[in-house]
Design a protein around this motif. Sequence first.
Motif, short mmCIF file in Angstrom:
data_model
loop_
_atom_site.label_atom_id
_atom_site.label_comp_id
_atom_site.label_asym_id
_atom_site.label_seq_id
_atom_site.Cartn_x
_atom_site.Cartn_y
_atom_site.Cartn_z
N GLY A 337 10.86 -3.93 -37.87
CA GLY A 337 10.12 -4.66 -38.88
C GLY A 337 8.66 -4.24 -38.92
O GLY A 337 8.22 -3.27 -38.31
N HIS A 338 7.89 -5.05 -39.67
CA HIS A 338 6.46 -4.79 -39.85
C HIS A 338 5.87 -6.04 -40.48
O HIS A 338 6.54 -6.76 -41.22
N GLY A 339 4.59 -6.31 -40.18
CA GLY A 339 3.94 -7.46 -40.78
C GLY A 339 4.26 -8.75 -40.05
O GLY A 339 4.66 -8.75 -38.87
N ILE A 340 4.15 -9.87 -40.74
CA ILE A 340 4.29 -11.17 -40.08
C ILE A 340 5.71 -11.44 -39.64
O ILE A 340 5.94 -12.31 -38.79
N HIS A 341 6.68 -10.70 -40.17
CA HIS A 341 8.07 -10.89 -39.76
C HIS A 341 8.54 -9.82 -38.76
O HIS A 341 9.74 -9.69 -38.52
N TYR A 342 7.59 -9.10 -38.17
CA TYR A 342 7.93 -8.15 -37.13
C TYR A 342 8.70 -8.86 -36.02
O TYR A 342 8.38 -10.00 -35.66
N CYS A 343 9.71 -8.20 -35.48
CA CYS A 343 10.61 -8.82 -34.50
C CYS A 343 9.84 -9.41 -33.33
O CYS A 343 9.20 -8.68 -32.56
N GLY A 345 10.92 -10.65 -30.64
CA GLY A 345 11.49 -10.26 -29.36
C GLY A 345 11.43 -8.77 -29.07
O GLY A 345 12.04 -8.30 -28.10
N ALA A 346 10.66 -8.01 -29.87
CA ALA A 346 10.62 -6.55 -29.69
C ALA A 346 10.20 -6.12 -28.29
O ALA A 346 10.80 -5.19 -27.73
N PRO A 347 9.20 -6.75 -27.66
CA PRO A 347 8.83 -6.31 -26.30
C PRO A 347 9.98 -6.45 -25.31
O PRO A 347 10.16 -5.58 -24.45
N LEU A 348 10.77 -7.51 -25.44
CA LEU A 348 11.90 -7.69 -24.54
C LEU A 348 13.00 -6.68 -24.84
O LEU A 348 13.58 -6.09 -23.91
N ALA A 349 13.29 -6.45 -26.11
CA ALA A 349 14.32 -5.46 -26.47
C ALA A 349 13.94 -4.08 -25.97
O ALA A 349 14.79 -3.33 -25.45
N ARG A 350 12.66 -3.71 -26.11
CA ARG A 350 12.20 -2.41 -25.62
C ARG A 350 12.39 -2.30 -24.10
O ARG A 350 12.87 -1.28 -23.60
N LEU A 351 11.99 -3.34 -23.38
CA LEU A 351 12.11 -3.30 -21.92
C LEU A 351 13.56 -3.19 -21.49
O LEU A 351 13.90 -2.40 -20.59
N GLU A 352 14.43 -3.96 -22.12
CA GLU A 352 15.85 -3.89 -21.75
C GLU A 352 16.43 -2.50 -22.03
O GLU A 352 17.20 -1.97 -21.21
N ALA A 353 16.08 -1.92 -23.16
CA ALA A 353 16.58 -0.58 -23.48
C ALA A 353 16.03 0.46 -22.51
O ALA A 353 16.76 1.36 -22.07
N GLN A 354 14.75 0.35 -22.18
CA GLN A 354 14.16 1.28 -21.21
C GLN A 354 14.89 1.21 -19.87
O GLN A 354 15.27 2.25 -19.30
N ILE A 355 15.10 0.00 -19.37
CA ILE A 355 15.75 -0.16 -18.07
C ILE A 355 17.20 0.27 -18.14
O ILE A 355 17.71 0.97 -17.25
N ALA A 356 17.90 -0.13 -19.20
CA ALA A 356 19.33 0.18 -19.31
C ALA A 356 19.56 1.68 -19.33
O ALA A 356 20.39 2.21 -18.58
N VAL A 357 18.85 2.40 -20.19
CA VAL A 357 19.09 3.83 -20.34
C VAL A 357 18.62 4.60 -19.12
O VAL A 357 19.33 5.49 -18.61
#
Length: 394
Positions: A337-343, A345-357
């Motif tokens: 997303g972008h703007g006021i509706h940017y996700c 939970g994005a920081p958590l999703a990024r961290l989970e993907a970083q750790i998982a991969v």
Amino acid sequence: MSTAFPDPATLVADPHAAYARLREAGPVHKITGPDGLPIWIVTRYADVRQLLADPRLSLDKTHRLPGQYKGFTLPAALDANLLNMDPPDHTRIRRLVTQAFTPARIQRMRPDIQLLADQLLDSVADRGHADLIAEFAAPLPITVICDLLGVPHDSRRDFRDWTDALVAPDPENPDGTKHAVAAMLSYFPQLIADKRRTPGDDLLSDLINVRDDSDKLTEDELTSLAFLILSAGYENTVQLIGTAVLALLDHPEQLAALRDSPAKIEDAVEEFARFDGPALLAIRRFPVEDVQIGDVTIPAGETVMLSLASANRDPARFRDPDRFDVDRRDSGHVALGHGIHYCVGAPLARLEAQIAVSTLLRRFPYLQLAAPREELRWRPSMRARGLLALPVSF
């Protein structure tokens, strides 16, 4: 004149090719959607990014004209969430949720997420093969988000099933979505009642205290917010992890580069999201006034879909956009997303993907696809991009 939307089988099998054809033909198209109702699809990066933050496009369904695409309609107790709100209600509720997803709080979750990732891989390590969706990519985010909300362990399998039924309904089980909604309507009020009686150190208890002490959340807003955090926090992350691993398996030279240089993982996750992110389309929007895109006018009240997948493969923004490159430097994707509706939970999703991969590549350096590529099955959805299974050997 409306254009037929790409048929579901084509869109599921190769959405990027379908959207490339639309993007090359023009910046916006009036499409006949799966339900026979009209949708305006916006395809190019500059327009998508601008419109994601444009206050003339409302998420509030009261701005929708009669006879417009509705999507899936939830009951009020689950529908009063951030995906259907504009300011000032959106601002008020988002401010409360953002407190749970600050960078500092997310980083404090890192050790627990790392431990969970290792435990999940421990359970399959001796076997030499696994379905990475069912046994890794799905249980990791559902456990993380349920821990954050304070959902008891014995309910977590149900939440996976309910969310799957909502995001990608099974055509062979036409009542599955209705049953999932009924189950959530029954479960969430009971969970909230339990948290009121016995608060815990979790986000849902914090939100209940806000609602009861300051009356900043209505009861429907509280229930809907818990539903949104749980479903979005699970669904987007499992899809991101699954498509990320598949992209690496499809590009073994990139897998080797990331395996040999694990410090690249943060940049790699941005490329995972750009190249094949979890959402093909942003949530539907309704113009509150006529909106001009190029020489096309979208009338107020009609339904607009912004193609995140198309924008993220736009050659006007990304060099060689169909090339997967974990070292890519021209970032700025709109997958989250972008703007006021940017996700939120994005920081958590990024961290989970970083750790998982990174954990997967460290633990199983000789990871391989264990089924013919053409036999992999995707979610039958026009909005969500995700694998139903990902069989691998190691």
